[in-house]
Design a protein around this motif. Structure first.
Motif, PDB file in Angstrom:
ATOM      1  N   LYS A   1      38.471  37.502  28.258  1.00  0.00           N
ATOM      2  CA  LYS A   1      39.313  38.510  28.721  1.00  0.00           C
ATOM      3  C   LYS A   1      39.278  38.662  30.322  1.00  0.00           C
ATOM      4  CE  LYS A   1      39.423  43.613  28.055  1.00  0.00           C
ATOM      5  NZ  LYS A   1      38.829  44.894  27.275  1.00  0.00           N
ATOM      6  N   PRO A   2      40.331  39.074  30.808  1.00  0.00           N
ATOM      7  CA  PRO A   2      40.388  39.267  32.307  1.00  0.00           C
ATOM      8  C   PRO A   2      39.137  40.304  32.814  1.00  0.00           C
ATOM      9  CG  PRO A   2      42.709  39.295  31.678  1.00  0.00           C
ATOM     10  CD  PRO A   2      41.788  39.326  30.393  1.00  0.00           C
ATOM     11  N   GLU A   3      38.458  40.016  33.844  1.00  0.00           N
ATOM     12  CA  GLU A   3      37.305  40.516  34.185  1.00  0.00           C
ATOM     13  C   GLU A   3      36.855  40.359  35.691  1.00  0.00           C
ATOM     14  OE1 GLU A   3      33.272  38.569  32.573  1.00  0.00           O
ATOM     15  OE2 GLU A   3      34.317  39.971  31.269  1.00  0.00           O
ATOM     16  N   GLY A   4      36.534  41.140  36.271  1.00  0.00           N
ATOM     17  CA  GLY A   4      35.779  40.798  37.819  1.00  0.00           C
ATOM     18  C   GLY A   4      37.060  40.671  38.565  1.00  0.00           C
ATOM     19  N   ASN A   5      36.715  40.183  39.958  1.00  0.00           N
ATOM     20  CA  ASN A   5      37.538  39.731  41.116  1.00  0.00           C
ATOM     21  C   ASN A   5      37.870  38.316  41.037  1.00  0.00           C
ATOM     22  OD1 ASN A   5      35.314  38.591  42.216  1.00  0.00           O
ATOM     23  ND2 ASN A   5      34.844  40.532  43.466  1.00  0.00           N
ATOM     24  N   ASP A   6      38.569  37.979  42.158  1.00  0.00           N
ATOM     25  CA  ASP A   6      38.823  36.500  42.201  1.00  0.00           C
ATOM     26  C   ASP A   6      37.825  35.605  42.514  1.00  0.00           C
ATOM     27  OD1 ASP A   6      41.292  37.205  42.011  1.00  0.00           O
ATOM     28  OD2 ASP A   6      42.173  36.586  44.250  1.00  0.00           O
ATOM     29  N   ARG A   7      36.648  36.314  43.056  1.00  0.00           N
ATOM     30  CA  ARG A   7      35.501  35.234  43.240  1.00  0.00           C
ATOM     31  C   ARG A   7      34.725  35.113  41.939  1.00  0.00           C
ATOM     32  NH1 ARG A   7      32.724  37.519  48.686  1.00  0.00           N
ATOM     33  NH2 ARG A   7      33.968  39.461  48.071  1.00  0.00           N
ATOM     34  N   ALA A   8      34.737  36.083  41.038  1.00  0.00           N
ATOM     35  CA  ALA A   8      34.145  36.045  39.782  1.00  0.00           C
ATOM     36  C   ALA A   8      34.800  35.079  38.939  1.00  0.00           C
ATOM     37  CB  ALA A   8      34.120  37.414  39.077  1.00  0.00           C
ATOM     38  N   GLN A   9      36.155  34.449  39.013  1.00  0.00           N
ATOM     39  CA  GLN A   9      36.586  33.500  38.365  1.00  0.00           C
ATOM     40  C   GLN A   9      36.094  32.195  38.768  1.00  0.00           C
ATOM     41  OE1 GLN A   9      38.345  35.634  36.137  1.00  0.00           O
ATOM     42  NE2 GLN A   9      37.949  37.062  37.452  1.00  0.00           N
TER      43      GLN A   9
ATOM     44  N   ASP B   1      38.358  26.192  33.389  1.00  0.00           N
ATOM     45  CA  ASP B   1      38.592  25.074  34.169  1.00  0.00           C
ATOM     46  C   ASP B   1      39.325  25.289  35.467  1.00  0.00           C
ATOM     47  OD1 ASP B   1      37.437  23.424  32.450  1.00  0.00           O
ATOM     48  OD2 ASP B   1      38.825  22.642  31.457  1.00  0.00           O
ATOM     49  N   ILE B   2      40.274  26.355  35.382  1.00  0.00           N
ATOM     50  CA  ILE B   2      41.056  26.948  36.559  1.00  0.00           C
ATOM     51  C   ILE B   2      41.221  28.500  36.542  1.00  0.00           C
ATOM     52  CG2 ILE B   2      42.545  24.936  36.815  1.00  0.00           C
ATOM     53  CD1 ILE B   2      44.904  26.483  35.288  1.00  0.00           C
ATOM     54  N   SER B   3      41.473  28.737  37.834  1.00  0.00           N
ATOM     55  CA  SER B   3      41.668  30.389  37.864  1.00  0.00           C
ATOM     56  C   SER B   3      42.628  30.671  39.070  1.00  0.00           C
ATOM     57  CB  SER B   3      40.212  31.041  38.204  1.00  0.00           C
ATOM     58  OG  SER B   3      39.822  30.763  39.696  1.00  0.00           O
ATOM     59  N   LEU B   4      43.226  31.736  38.954  1.00  0.00           N
ATOM     60  CA  LEU B   4      44.127  32.337  39.967  1.00  0.00           C
ATOM     61  C   LEU B   4      43.152  32.985  41.096  1.00  0.00           C
ATOM     62  CD1 LEU B   4      47.103  33.765  37.799  1.00  0.00           C
ATOM     63  CD2 LEU B   4      47.384  31.877  39.552  1.00  0.00           C
ATOM     64  N   GLY B   5      43.668  32.635  42.268  1.00  0.00           N
ATOM     65  CA  GLY B   5      42.842  33.561  43.460  1.00  0.00           C
ATOM     66  C   GLY B   5      43.715  33.449  44.619  1.00  0.00           C
ATOM     67  N   ASN B   6      43.072  34.301  45.594  1.00  0.00           N
ATOM     68  CA  ASN B   6      43.970  34.264  47.025  1.00  0.00           C
ATOM     69  C   ASN B   6      43.083  33.315  47.874  1.00  0.00           C
ATOM     70  OD1 ASN B   6      45.675  36.019  46.412  1.00  0.00           O
ATOM     71  ND2 ASN B   6      44.542  37.842  47.422  1.00  0.00           N
ATOM     72  N   THR B   7      43.666  32.664  48.759  1.00  0.00           N
ATOM     73  CA  THR B   7      43.000  31.582  49.649  1.00  0.00           C
ATOM     74  C   THR B   7      41.834  32.078  50.374  1.00  0.00           C
ATOM     75  OG1 THR B   7      44.601  31.893  51.292  1.00  0.00           O
ATOM     76  CG2 THR B   7      45.035  30.097  49.905  1.00  0.00           C
TER      77      THR B   7
ATOM     78  N   ILE C   1      41.915  29.013  31.285  1.00  0.00           N
ATOM     79  CA  ILE C   1      42.251  29.630  32.432  1.00  0.00           C
ATOM     80  C   ILE C   1      41.340  31.144  32.419  1.00  0.00           C
ATOM     81  CG2 ILE C   1      43.940  31.166  33.522  1.00  0.00           C
ATOM     82  CD1 ILE C   1      45.917  29.185  32.375  1.00  0.00           C
ATOM     83  N   CYS C   2      40.893  31.368  33.796  1.00  0.00           N
ATOM     84  CA  CYS C   2      40.361  32.823  34.156  1.00  0.00           C
ATOM     85  C   CYS C   2      41.111  33.451  35.129  1.00  0.00           C
ATOM     86  CB  CYS C   2      38.816  32.463  34.564  1.00  0.00           C
ATOM     87  SG  CYS C   2      37.694  31.941  33.276  1.00  0.00           S
ATOM     88  N   THR C   3      41.113  34.653  34.994  1.00  0.00           N
ATOM     89  CA  THR C   3      41.851  35.427  35.913  1.00  0.00           C
ATOM     90  C   THR C   3      41.349  36.954  36.016  1.00  0.00           C
ATOM     91  OG1 THR C   3      43.872  36.194  36.998  1.00  0.00           O
ATOM     92  CG2 THR C   3      43.718  36.181  34.629  1.00  0.00           C
ATOM     93  N   ARG C   4      41.680  37.736  36.878  1.00  0.00           N
ATOM     94  CA  ARG C   4      41.278  39.175  36.995  1.00  0.00           C
ATOM     95  C   ARG C   4      42.271  39.839  36.095  1.00  0.00           C
ATOM     96  NH1 ARG C   4      40.980  39.909  43.378  1.00  0.00           N
ATOM     97  NH2 ARG C   4      40.026  42.124  42.525  1.00  0.00           N
ATOM     98  N   SER C   5      42.355  41.252  36.249  1.00  0.00           N
ATOM     99  CA  SER C   5      43.150  42.001  35.583  1.00  0.00           C
ATOM    100  C   SER C   5      44.703  41.688  35.789  1.00  0.00           C
ATOM    101  CB  SER C   5      43.168  43.346  35.611  1.00  0.00           C
ATOM    102  OG  SER C   5      44.023  44.099  35.087  1.00  0.00           O
ATOM    103  N   GLY C   6      45.460  41.574  34.791  1.00  0.00           N
ATOM    104  CA  GLY C   6      46.717  41.386  35.098  1.00  0.00           C
ATOM    105  C   GLY C   6      47.608  42.444  35.677  1.00  0.00           C
ATOM    106  N   THR C   7      47.042  43.503  35.668  1.00  0.00           N
ATOM    107  CA  THR C   7      47.670  44.869  36.247  1.00  0.00           C
ATOM    108  C   THR C   7      47.086  45.020  37.741  1.00  0.00           C
ATOM    109  OG1 THR C   7      46.039  46.280  35.292  1.00  0.00           O
ATOM    110  CG2 THR C   7      47.965  45.855  34.138  1.00  0.00           C
ATOM    111  N   HIS C   8      46.348  44.150  38.346  1.00  0.00           N
ATOM    112  CA  HIS C   8      45.639  44.255  39.589  1.00  0.00           C
ATOM    113  C   HIS C   8      46.797  43.769  40.459  1.00  0.00           C
ATOM    114  CE1 HIS C   8      43.760  43.067  43.519  1.00  0.00           C
ATOM    115  NE2 HIS C   8      42.873  43.783  42.998  1.00  0.00           N
ATOM    116  N   ASP C   9      46.743  44.401  41.605  1.00  0.00           N
ATOM    117  CA  ASP C   9      48.050  44.259  42.716  1.00  0.00           C
ATOM    118  C   ASP C   9      48.531  42.498  42.797  1.00  0.00           C
ATOM    119  OD1 ASP C   9      48.469  46.833  42.852  1.00  0.00           O
ATOM    120  OD2 ASP C   9      47.380  47.195  44.830  1.00  0.00           O
ATOM    121  N   TYR C  10      47.498  41.884  42.906  1.00  0.00           N
ATOM    122  CA  TYR C  10      47.717  40.640  43.330  1.00  0.00           C
ATOM    123  C   TYR C  10      48.322  39.878  42.150  1.00  0.00           C
ATOM    124  CZ  TYR C  10      44.209  41.451  46.852  1.00  0.00           C
ATOM    125  OH  TYR C  10      43.292  41.780  47.877  1.00  0.00           O
TER     126      TYR C  10
END
Length: 334
Positions: A191-199, A209-215, A151-160
């Motif tokens: 480690k979480p880093e970058g924005n949704d597109r970076a994931q 293999d997977i990431s969280l992101g907005n549509t 899993i990849c994702t941006r910071s866990g403390t980001h608003d999203y």
């Protein structure tokens, strides 16, 4: 009545009629993202709209200006930002049957202090090569051992991500959400880093293999020649909560306490929930309309259908503090 008298009467009527006032908006969204819908409103009504981009310090600016603020409306994204504006006491309730009839109850403030205009889903971007159809179905699955190191994702403390964690608290409680966040952390490939597109780029590069992101990021990537290859390497998956639907967030609008042009501002707010405005606004931003009878763009519709979660966004906003503590306790970004 003579021709002279008729003309004098017409002139007097024009002088007596109040001129249409402009509507002034403070927005945290880039003006080009909302200018097309404002241009359509002006063309239809003759009311001009002035956009002021306020990237940071929106609440502080409104507080400092107080009753002298020229702003009639504020437009921003994410329920946390909308609730912050409400909590600061810088907006006023708006009583409008047009708004309350058009917008579902879970997508507006119960006290009519903010109203959603578009919605986006927080989804999973999955590698087309390394993740099978149906391999992930729920947000709860993200803490499963099968995703260890994937899993990849941006910071866990980001608003999203805080909004998603807040929704997990709303569904299952704080203790469950803490265990879930710890499980997701253990499954991170980096480690979480970058924005949704970076994931998504990391998925394309084989780092996860997977990431969280907005549509809507899919639309942004597809429109950028340098990022199209990233977008083509993934597909959108709409997970759900085990006892609910797909997590959504919104862009929204609120009327300021000062609102020097209240009537025109209300006219704009009501126009923004018309099918015409909803389709323009949603298409420009690759988002989903909030009203029945308005369709997403052809591109957005191609990503598939989903059932949005029915948890009230105000409840999600109310859990934000707990969500932040959860992320800090599990050292999600560490």
């Amino acid at each position: 009545m003579t021709l002279r008298a008729t003309c004098l009467t017409a002139v007097a009527a024009l002088i007596a009629a109040p001129a249409l006032a402009d509507v002034n908006i403070y927005t945290t969204r880039q003006p080009e993202l909302i200018q097309p819908v404002m241009d359509a409103f002006t063309e239809e009504t003759g009311i001009a709209v002035n956009l002021a981009f306020v990237q940071e310090g929106l609440v502080e600016r409104l507080r400092a200006e107080g009753a002298r603020s020229p702003a009639d409306l504020v437009m921003t994204v994410d329920i946390a930002n909308l609730q912050q504006i409400v909590d600061a006491g810088v907006v006023q309730p708006v009583e409008s049957e047009v708004l309350t009839n058009a917008i579902p109850a879970e997508l507006r403030s119960p006290d009519n202090l903010w109203f959603a205009l578009t919605q986006r889903a927080r989804i999973v971007y999955a590698s087309k090569e390394r993740v099978a159809d149906g391999e992930i179905t729920t947000y709860e699955d993200l803490a499963s051992d099968q995703w260890e190191g994937r899993i990849c994702t941006r910071s866990g403390t980001h608003d999203y991500n805080l909004a998603l964690t807040s929704a997990m608290i709303a569904h299952h409680g704080v203790d469950y959400a803490r265990d879930w966040a710890a499980g997701v952390r253990e499954n991170l490939a980096r480690k979480p880093e970058g924005n949704d597109r970076a994931q998504v780029r990391a998925i394309w590069a084989g780092e996860c293999d997977i990431s969280l992101g907005n549509t809507y990021y899919m639309g942004l990537m597809l429109s950028d020649p340098e990022q199209q290859e990233w977008a083509d390497s993934v597909r959108i998956v709409f997970p759900t909560f085990e006892d609910g639907g797909t997590h959504i967030n919104v862009s929204g609008v609120a009327m300021t306490q000062s609102a020097p042009n209240r009537d025109e501002a209300l006219q704009l707010m009501e126009w923004l929930v018309s099918p015409e405005a909803q389709e323009i606004y949603a298409e420009v931003n690759n988002e989903y309309p909030v009203i029945d009878g308005a369709s997403p763009s052809e591109l957005v519709a191609s990503w598939g259908e989903f059932q949005g979660d029915r948890i009230d966004l105000s409840e999600i906003a109310g859990h934000r503090g707990e969500a932040l503590r959860v992320m800090e306790e599990v050292n999600f970004d560490g």
